[in-house]
Motif scaffolding. Structure first.
Motif, PDB file in Angstrom:
ATOM      1  N   ILE A 102     -84.119  76.929 100.142  1.00 22.37           N
ATOM      2  CA  ILE A 102     -83.532  77.689  98.864  1.00 22.37           C
ATOM      3  C   ILE A 102     -82.235  78.526  99.430  1.00 22.37           C
ATOM      4  CG2 ILE A 102     -85.517  77.357  97.284  1.00 22.37           C
ATOM      5  CD1 ILE A 102     -85.886  80.422  97.736  1.00 22.37           C
ATOM      6  N   LYS A 103     -81.223  78.680  98.283  1.00 23.14           N
ATOM      7  CA  LYS A 103     -80.327  79.839  98.704  1.00 23.14           C
ATOM      8  C   LYS A 103     -80.483  80.687  97.474  1.00 23.14           C
ATOM      9  CE  LYS A 103     -75.955  78.851  98.351  1.00 23.14           C
ATOM     10  NZ  LYS A 103     -74.735  78.266  98.813  1.00 23.14           N
ATOM     11  N   VAL A 104     -80.528  82.140  97.762  1.00 25.41           N
ATOM     12  CA  VAL A 104     -80.503  83.199  96.722  1.00 25.41           C
ATOM     13  C   VAL A 104     -79.279  83.947  96.706  1.00 25.41           C
ATOM     14  CG1 VAL A 104     -81.850  84.835  95.712  1.00 25.41           C
ATOM     15  CG2 VAL A 104     -83.248  83.129  96.846  1.00 25.41           C
ATOM     16  N   VAL A 105     -78.497  83.947  95.546  1.00 23.73           N
ATOM     17  CA  VAL A 105     -77.338  84.521  95.486  1.00 23.73           C
ATOM     18  C   VAL A 105     -77.318  85.633  94.488  1.00 23.73           C
ATOM     19  CG1 VAL A 105     -74.872  84.532  94.880  1.00 23.73           C
ATOM     20  CG2 VAL A 105     -75.954  82.548  95.794  1.00 23.73           C
ATOM     21  N   GLY A 106     -77.069  87.009  94.998  1.00 22.42           N
ATOM     22  CA  GLY A 106     -76.977  88.217  93.901  1.00 22.42           C
ATOM     23  C   GLY A 106     -75.899  89.181  94.720  1.00 22.42           C
ATOM     24  N   ASP A 107     -75.877  90.113  94.160  1.00 23.11           N
ATOM     25  CA  ASP A 107     -74.808  91.352  94.199  1.00 23.11           C
ATOM     26  C   ASP A 107     -75.222  92.048  95.694  1.00 23.11           C
ATOM     27  OD1 ASP A 107     -73.507  91.370  91.757  1.00 23.11           O
ATOM     28  OD2 ASP A 107     -75.080  92.611  90.876  1.00 23.11           O
ATOM     29  N   ALA A 108     -74.221  92.074  96.513  1.00 26.47           N
ATOM     30  CA  ALA A 108     -74.378  92.683  97.710  1.00 26.47           C
ATOM     31  C   ALA A 108     -75.062  94.308  97.910  1.00 26.47           C
ATOM     32  CB  ALA A 108     -73.066  92.755  98.639  1.00 26.47           C
ATOM     33  N   GLY A 109     -75.957  94.424  98.721  1.00 25.57           N
ATOM     34  CA  GLY A 109     -76.914  95.807  98.535  1.00 25.57           C
ATOM     35  C   GLY A 109     -77.538  95.883  99.845  1.00 25.57           C
ATOM     36  N   GLU A 110     -77.670  97.133 100.275  1.00 27.21           N
ATOM     37  CA  GLU A 110     -78.603  97.345 101.417  1.00 27.21           C
ATOM     38  C   GLU A 110     -79.889  96.505 101.537  1.00 27.21           C
ATOM     39  OE1 GLU A 110     -78.979 101.254 103.152  1.00 27.21           O
ATOM     40  OE2 GLU A 110     -76.747 101.543 102.669  1.00 27.21           O
ATOM     41  N   ASP A 111     -80.540  96.474 100.219  1.00 26.74           N
ATOM     42  CA  ASP A 111     -81.805  96.128 100.223  1.00 26.74           C
ATOM     43  C   ASP A 111     -81.935  94.956  99.624  1.00 26.74           C
ATOM     44  OD1 ASP A 111     -81.258  97.340  97.650  1.00 26.74           O
ATOM     45  OD2 ASP A 111     -83.240  97.956  97.259  1.00 26.74           O
ATOM     46  N   PHE A 112     -80.778  94.150  99.316  1.00 24.76           N
ATOM     47  CA  PHE A 112     -81.033  92.854  98.563  1.00 24.76           C
ATOM     48  C   PHE A 112     -81.890  91.573  99.134  1.00 24.76           C
ATOM     49  CE2 PHE A 112     -79.532  88.428  97.456  1.00 24.76           C
ATOM     50  CZ  PHE A 112     -79.921  88.493  96.234  1.00 24.76           C
ATOM     51  N   THR A 113     -81.660  91.766 100.472  1.00 17.20           N
ATOM     52  CA  THR A 113     -82.455  90.724 101.251  1.00 17.20           C
ATOM     53  C   THR A 113     -83.739  90.944 101.379  1.00 17.20           C
ATOM     54  OG1 THR A 113     -80.397  90.310 102.851  1.00 17.20           O
ATOM     55  CG2 THR A 113     -82.491  89.637 103.564  1.00 17.20           C
ATOM     56  N   ALA A 114     -84.191  92.241 101.588  1.00 19.12           N
ATOM     57  CA  ALA A 114     -85.422  92.695 101.477  1.00 19.12           C
ATOM     58  C   ALA A 114     -86.217  92.330 100.291  1.00 19.12           C
ATOM     59  CB  ALA A 114     -85.705  94.220 101.842  1.00 19.12           C
ATOM     60  N   VAL A 115     -85.592  92.679  99.193  1.00 18.33           N
ATOM     61  CA  VAL A 115     -86.190  92.268  97.903  1.00 18.33           C
ATOM     62  C   VAL A 115     -86.452  90.986  97.729  1.00 18.33           C
ATOM     63  CG1 VAL A 115     -85.716  92.348  95.469  1.00 18.33           C
ATOM     64  CG2 VAL A 115     -84.925  94.336  96.677  1.00 18.33           C
ATOM     65  N   VAL A 116     -85.474  90.085  98.317  1.00 16.52           N
ATOM     66  CA  VAL A 116     -85.784  88.507  97.889  1.00 16.52           C
ATOM     67  C   VAL A 116     -87.037  88.090  98.951  1.00 16.52           C
ATOM     68  CG1 VAL A 116     -84.690  86.453  98.807  1.00 16.52           C
ATOM     69  CG2 VAL A 116     -83.421  88.100  97.481  1.00 16.52           C
ATOM     70  N   CYS A 117     -87.044  88.811 100.332  1.00 17.65           N
ATOM     71  CA  CYS A 117     -87.977  88.509 101.229  1.00 17.65           C
ATOM     72  C   CYS A 117     -89.509  89.141 100.721  1.00 17.65           C
ATOM     73  CB  CYS A 117     -87.970  89.146 102.486  1.00 17.65           C
ATOM     74  SG  CYS A 117     -86.736  88.438 103.548  1.00 17.65           S
ATOM     75  N   GLN A 118     -89.431  90.010  99.948  1.00 14.41           N
ATOM     76  CA  GLN A 118     -90.794  90.569  99.200  1.00 14.41           C
ATOM     77  C   GLN A 118     -91.325  89.477  98.216  1.00 14.41           C
ATOM     78  OE1 GLN A 118     -89.702  94.372  97.961  1.00 14.41           O
ATOM     79  NE2 GLN A 118     -89.813  95.356  99.847  1.00 14.41           N
ATOM     80  N   VAL A 119     -90.424  89.367  97.472  1.00 14.64           N
ATOM     81  CA  VAL A 119     -90.683  88.170  96.403  1.00 14.64           C
ATOM     82  C   VAL A 119     -91.210  86.897  96.938  1.00 14.64           C
ATOM     83  CG1 VAL A 119     -89.884  86.736  94.367  1.00 14.64           C
ATOM     84  CG2 VAL A 119     -89.331  89.191  94.614  1.00 14.64           C
ATOM     85  N   VAL A 120     -90.363  86.326  97.947  1.00 15.97           N
ATOM     86  CA  VAL A 120     -90.661  85.079  98.580  1.00 15.97           C
ATOM     87  C   VAL A 120     -91.999  84.996  99.411  1.00 15.97           C
ATOM     88  CG1 VAL A 120     -90.210  83.181 100.357  1.00 15.97           C
ATOM     89  CG2 VAL A 120     -88.371  84.318  98.938  1.00 15.97           C
ATOM     90  N   THR A 121     -92.284  86.116 100.008  1.00 16.65           N
ATOM     91  CA  THR A 121     -93.734  86.543 100.509  1.00 16.65           C
ATOM     92  C   THR A 121     -94.901  86.616  99.670  1.00 16.65           C
ATOM     93  OG1 THR A 121     -92.697  87.692 102.325  1.00 16.65           O
ATOM     94  CG2 THR A 121     -95.173  88.069 102.265  1.00 16.65           C
ATOM     95  N   ARG A 122     -94.751  86.815  98.353  1.00 17.71           N
ATOM     96  CA  ARG A 122     -95.804  86.867  97.554  1.00 17.71           C
ATOM     97  C   ARG A 122     -96.022  85.454  96.929  1.00 17.71           C
ATOM     98  NH1 ARG A 122     -93.410  91.755  95.537  1.00 17.71           N
ATOM     99  NH2 ARG A 122     -91.946  90.889  94.059  1.00 17.71           N
ATOM    100  N   HIS A 123     -95.163  84.452  97.254  1.00 22.17           N
ATOM    101  CA  HIS A 123     -95.463  83.253  96.768  1.00 22.17           C
ATOM    102  C   HIS A 123     -95.752  82.299  98.057  1.00 22.17           C
ATOM    103  CE1 HIS A 123     -94.303  83.871  92.510  1.00 22.17           C
ATOM    104  NE2 HIS A 123     -93.668  84.687  93.095  1.00 22.17           N
ATOM    105  N   ASP A 124     -95.352  82.549  99.405  1.00 26.01           N
ATOM    106  CA  ASP A 124     -95.770  81.785 100.545  1.00 26.01           C
ATOM    107  C   ASP A 124     -96.149  83.093 101.351  1.00 26.01           C
ATOM    108  OD1 ASP A 124     -95.892  80.431 102.873  1.00 26.01           O
ATOM    109  OD2 ASP A 124     -93.813  80.015 102.771  1.00 26.01           O
ATOM    110  N   ALA A 125     -97.387  83.130 101.655  1.00 22.64           N
ATOM    111  CA  ALA A 125     -98.023  84.176 102.628  1.00 22.64           C
ATOM    112  C   ALA A 125     -97.434  83.843 104.134  1.00 22.64           C
ATOM    113  CB  ALA A 125     -99.429  84.216 102.404  1.00 22.64           C
ATOM    114  N   ASN A 126     -97.260  82.880 104.422  1.00 26.66           N
ATOM    115  CA  ASN A 126     -96.701  82.598 105.784  1.00 26.66           C
ATOM    116  C   ASN A 126     -95.304  82.435 105.935  1.00 26.66           C
ATOM    117  OD1 ASN A 126     -99.426  82.278 106.673  1.00 26.66           O
ATOM    118  ND2 ASN A 126     -99.623  80.187 105.750  1.00 26.66           N
ATOM    119  N   PHE A 127     -94.466  82.960 105.157  1.00 25.78           N
ATOM    120  CA  PHE A 127     -93.323  82.856 105.158  1.00 25.78           C
ATOM    121  C   PHE A 127     -92.623  83.501 106.257  1.00 25.78           C
ATOM    122  CE2 PHE A 127     -89.295  85.216 103.825  1.00 25.78           C
ATOM    123  CZ  PHE A 127     -88.502  84.268 103.976  1.00 25.78           C
TER     124      PHE A 127
END
Length: 103
Positions: free
Chosen positions: A31-56
């Motif tokens: 998947i590709k997730v597009v959003g406003d650039a920000g220091e923590d955007f990638t971390a937010v995306v990774c946190q959400v994905v990890t909740r749905h795939d524990a082995n991410f």
């Protein structure tokens, strides 16, 4: 081009069926997730994905800023187990208020 040469792409034909492709689960799902650039955007995306795939594996992501660095896309692959998982993931990503598009 004459009207007789135009095709209605919404209609199914023998060469162009309109049935959606089926995905066989479980599978690796990019998947590709597009959003406003920000220091923590990638971390937010990774946190959400990890909740749905524990082995991410967050080390395998690719972060691509837009030309003007206003937006950023996070490209990743997760282990999809079913349509319900993907739907919940997409909804949670959009609910962050920071995601503009999930492709």
């Amino acid at each position: 081009m004459s009207d007789s040469k135009l095709r209605d792409l919404r209609r199914a034909s023998a060469n162009n069926p309109t049935t959606a492709p089926t995905i066989e689960f479980p599978c690796d799902y990019p998947i590709k997730v597009v959003g406003d650039a920000g220091e923590d955007f990638t971390a937010v995306v990774c946190q959400v994905v990890t909740r749905h795939d524990a082995n991410f594996d967050a080390t395998a992501i690719e972060v691509v800023p837009s030309r003007n660095a206003r937006f950023v896309s996070v490209r990743l692959t997760l282990r999809a187990t079913g349509e319900e998982q993907l739907k919940a993931l997409f909804e949670e990503l959009k609910a962050t208020g920071r995601v503009h598009m999930v492709v």
